[in-house]
Scaffold this motif. Structure first.
Motif, short mmCIF file in Angstrom:
data_model
loop_
_atom_site.label_atom_id
_atom_site.label_comp_id
_atom_site.label_asym_id
_atom_site.label_seq_id
_atom_site.Cartn_x
_atom_site.Cartn_y
_atom_site.Cartn_z
N SER A 118 -4.42 7.39 13.19
CA SER A 118 -3.92 8.64 13.77
C SER A 118 -3.67 8.50 15.26
N LEU A 119 -2.60 9.18 15.71
CA LEU A 119 -2.29 9.27 17.14
C LEU A 119 -2.82 10.61 17.63
N VAL A 120 -3.81 10.56 18.50
CA VAL A 120 -4.44 11.78 19.03
C VAL A 120 -3.78 12.17 20.34
N LYS A 121 -3.29 13.39 20.41
CA LYS A 121 -2.61 13.90 21.60
C LYS A 121 -3.49 14.97 22.24
N PRO A 122 -4.24 14.60 23.30
CA PRO A 122 -5.20 15.53 23.91
C PRO A 122 -4.59 16.85 24.34
N GLU A 150 -3.65 8.49 -7.54
CA GLU A 150 -4.40 9.74 -7.38
C GLU A 150 -4.35 10.23 -5.95
N GLY A 151 -4.14 9.32 -5.04
CA GLY A 151 -4.06 9.65 -3.62
C GLY A 151 -3.61 8.42 -2.85
N PRO A 152 -3.22 8.59 -1.61
CA PRO A 152 -2.72 7.46 -0.82
C PRO A 152 -3.84 6.49 -0.44
N GLU A 153 -3.50 5.23 -0.34
CA GLU A 153 -4.46 4.23 0.10
C GLU A 153 -4.65 4.26 1.62
N LEU A 154 -3.67 4.85 2.29
CA LEU A 154 -3.70 4.91 3.75
C LEU A 154 -2.94 6.15 4.20
N ALA A 155 -3.46 6.84 5.21
CA ALA A 155 -2.75 7.96 5.81
C ALA A 155 -2.51 7.64 7.28
N VAL A 156 -1.34 8.02 7.76
CA VAL A 156 -1.03 7.93 9.19
C VAL A 156 -0.68 9.33 9.65
N MET A 157 -1.00 9.65 10.89
CA MET A 157 -0.78 11.01 11.35
C MET A 157 -0.33 11.04 12.80
N ASP A 158 0.72 11.82 13.04
CA ASP A 158 1.25 12.04 14.39
C ASP A 158 1.78 13.47 14.41
N ARG A 189 0.83 -1.21 0.00
CA ARG A 189 0.00 0.00 0.00
C ARG A 189 0.86 1.26 0.00
N SER A 190 0.34 2.31 -0.63
CA SER A 190 0.98 3.61 -0.59
C SER A 190 0.45 4.37 0.61
N VAL A 191 1.35 4.99 1.35
CA VAL A 191 1.00 5.61 2.64
C VAL A 191 1.43 7.07 2.66
N LEU A 192 0.56 7.92 3.20
CA LEU A 192 0.89 9.31 3.47
C LEU A 192 1.12 9.47 4.96
N ASP A 193 2.30 9.94 5.33
CA ASP A 193 2.64 10.12 6.75
C ASP A 193 2.64 11.62 7.06
N VAL A 194 1.64 12.05 7.80
CA VAL A 194 1.49 13.47 8.15
C VAL A 194 2.16 13.72 9.50
N GLY A 195 3.16 14.58 9.50
CA GLY A 195 3.95 14.81 10.71
C GLY A 195 5.06 13.77 10.79
N GLN A 196 5.80 13.62 9.71
CA GLN A 196 6.79 12.54 9.60
C GLN A 196 7.89 12.62 10.65
N SER A 197 8.39 13.81 10.93
CA SER A 197 9.41 14.02 11.97
C SER A 197 10.59 13.07 11.78
#
Length: 254
Positions: free
Chosen positions: A187-191, A154-162, A83-91
């Motif tokens: 996604s990792l949610v940081k309250p 056209e777009g990622p099959e999966l997005a991950v976010m931290d 799968r193609s993945v978009l990592d938002v907040g790759q750091s």
């Protein structure tokens, strides 16, 4: 003679001196001959000294964040193979590293900062790192469009976010534009970054347990309004580096 922490890096037993020092503090470094534990990062040893390092789960990925994503993937029994993945907040690349370990074909990372990604990942042909890119405006950034085109998607099959120091509710609208129907979000949610300055104490910790439920309700409402269906919400098995409780979500773009 080199320091012990430097020697670990030179021998390829640790990725950096910082990681070497943590391994030493955790009692995971020993002399190869005799198994004597070594506890002082600054101890001077001959370059030819044989060393052994016990397995440390937190060294599995470029950062311990990878262990949090791994926990969610395992709980969902989710396959990332091919799968193609978009990592938002790759750091530094903890999520990217985990996604590749789980079989992702390619990871495109979006990071507002610079020069943070682990060198091993930076030179991995399966990784694209887009630095200096604000996730709040990524849907219209031509660099991301070019990255998709290079992968012929056209777009990622999966997005991950931290992400840190920003509410995810400000980024979810961009993901709603970028993610094709039926693609997934982990996604990792940081309250502490969702409740606002008044919701944390002087140490940056969320101490009012009721705020966690408020954060979940708000994230669910925003997701629903944008066409994301949250299928799974759970507490992360690891606390944040500052000691805050964090949460993991799995959603599908409908």
């Amino acid at each position: 003679m080199p320091r012990l922490d430097q020697l670990l890096v030179t021998q390829g037993l640790a990725r950096s001196r910082t990681r070497a020092q943590r391994l030493i503090r955790h009692g995971r470094v020993r002399l190869a001959m005799g198994g004597t534990p070594l506890t002082k990062p600054g101890e001077k040893l001959p370059e030819a000294t044989g060393l052994t390092v016990e397995d440390d789960p937190e060294e599995r990925y470029a950062s311990r964040a990878g262990l949090k994503l791994e926990a969610l993937i395992e709980a969902l029994e989710l396959s990332l193979s091919g799968r193609s993945v978009l990592d938002v907040g790759q750091s530094t690349g903890g999520f990217t590293d985990c996604a590749l370990h789980c079989g992702a074909r390619h990871v495109i990372g979006v990071e507002v900062g610079h020069d943070q990604l682990d060198a091993r990942l930076r030179h991995d042909p399966r990784v694209t790192c887009l630095e200096g890119l604000n996730a709040r405006a990524m849907a219209s950034d031509p660099r991301l469009e070019a990255a998709f085109a290079a992968l012929e998607i056209e777009g990622p099959e999966l997005a991950v976010m931290d992400v840190s120091f920003i509410s995810q509710t400000l980024i979810l609208p961009e993901l709603a534009v970028l993610l094709p129907p039926e693609s997934e979000l982990l996604s990792l949610v940081k309250p502490q970054f969702e409740v606002g300055p008044g919701g944390v104490n002087a140490r940056g910790l969320v101490v009012d347990q009721r705020r966690f439920a408020e954060v979940e309700v708000r994230i669910r409402q925003v997701c629903a309004a944008l066409g994301f269906e949250i299928l799974h919400w759970r507490q992360s098995p690891l606390l944040g580096g500052d000691g805050n409780r964090e949460f993991l979500l799995h959603a599908v773009r409908r």
